[in-house]
Design an enzyme around this catalytic site. Structure first.
Site, mmCIF file in Angstrom:
data_model
loop_
_atom_site.group_PDB
_atom_site.id
_atom_site.type_symbol
_atom_site.label_atom_id
_atom_site.label_comp_id
_atom_site.label_asym_id
_atom_site.label_seq_id
_atom_site.Cartn_x
_atom_site.Cartn_y
_atom_site.Cartn_z
ATOM 1 C CG ASP A 80 -0.294 -0.447 2.507
ATOM 2 O OD1 ASP A 80 0.945 -0.435 2.582
ATOM 3 O OD2 ASP A 80 -1.022 -0.790 3.455
ATOM 4 C CD GLU A 156 -9.044 1.245 7.639
ATOM 5 O OE1 GLU A 156 -9.046 0.342 8.501
ATOM 6 O OE2 GLU A 156 -8.488 2.354 7.811
#
Ligand code: GLP
Length: 254
Positions: A80, A156
């Site tokens: 990421d 998430e």
């Protein structure tokens, strides 16, 4: 110096190695990674950032310097990157990787891949990044950390098991917990590019490292909870070659 004893058990389908402390967990993870590199010099590694892997990377750099651990044929892909941070921003994940690992080993810079936080079209860039992984033959060993809310990479809660590389909005909890690396929470980017859970589950082998009592709940839910999108790390139960390396504190609720 000999490391304190560790113990190993299986929780569901996941192999869990519990080490006495943070240092020996990092050492164990570094050993596992180095063994994988030695047995497959052209390995494709999936790499993670955060506070957790720092000591493991230091150990790998030491193995390169003292034991000839060779990264010259290794390819890496990071999970990421924050959107809006340039590669040379002190808190970018590219900078983290350079400082903690790449600058200390003989990996070829063209073989290291971290998503570009300044890509003009981040969603398109995420797709292309994923295509590069496929072109490289897929990830052989994917290293992961875990967020206190169970996030893996920047997936998430609510991210599905088949999610792909994409742009994601960070939760207030993640912004808060990553604020420690920035001058203030206001400076933490609100969005990121992340590999998806589906992308991560395509890795041949997954190794998750977790250290400290603030990860105990996340580890407990990941291993003993029902696989559920409310706790992304629990979705790793859907993969057949996962190892968790944890210290006693992170394992305290198991
Ligand atoms: C960040 C990263 C994750 C990492 C998590 C935990 O949000 N995107 O890949 O696992 O933080 O970080 P730490 O190791 O600092 O607790």
């Amino acid at each position: 110096m000999k490391n304190p004893p560790e113990h190993e058990r299986t929780v569901g389908s996941i192999n869990v190695i519990v080490c006495a402390d943070a240092q020996s967990a990092s050492q164990k993870a570094a050993e596992l990674m180095s063994n994988a590199i030695r047995s497959r010099p052209k390995i494709v590694l999936g790499l993670a950032t955060g506070g957790t892997p720092v000591e493991m990377y230091r150990q790998l750099a030491k193995m390169h310097e003292h034991d000839g651990l060779d990264f010259s044929n290794v390819t890496s892909f990071n999970l990421d990157e924050y959107i809006g941070l340039s590669a040379d921003h002190p808190q970018s994940y590219r900078m983290f990787m350079q400082q903690k690992l790449f600058d200390h080993i003989n990996i070829k810079s063209e073989n290291t891949h971290v998503p570009d936080g300044l890509a003009a079209d981040p969603q398109q860039h995420a797709k292309e990044f994923e295509a590069l992984i496929v072109k490289a033959g897929g990830i052989d060993v994917q290293l992961l950390g875990v967020g206190q809310n169970g996030h893996i990479a920047f997936n998430e809660p609510g991210s599905t098991a088949d999610s792909r590389a994409r742009v994601i909005e960070l939760t207030p909890a993640t912004i808060q917990s990553n604020a420690r690396f920035f001058a203030s929470a206001d400076e933490v980017p609100k969005t990121a590019i992340t590999l998806g859970i589906g992308t991560i589950l395509e890795a041949k082998r997954i190794v998750l490292l977790a250290i400290g009592s603030n990860k105990a709940t996340a580890i407990h839910r990941a291993l003993e909870g029902k696989p559920d999108i409310s706790h992304p790390a629990s979705l790793l139960q859907n993969h057949d070659d996962v190892t968790f390396i944890v210290d006693e504190s992170a394992a305290s609720l198991l």
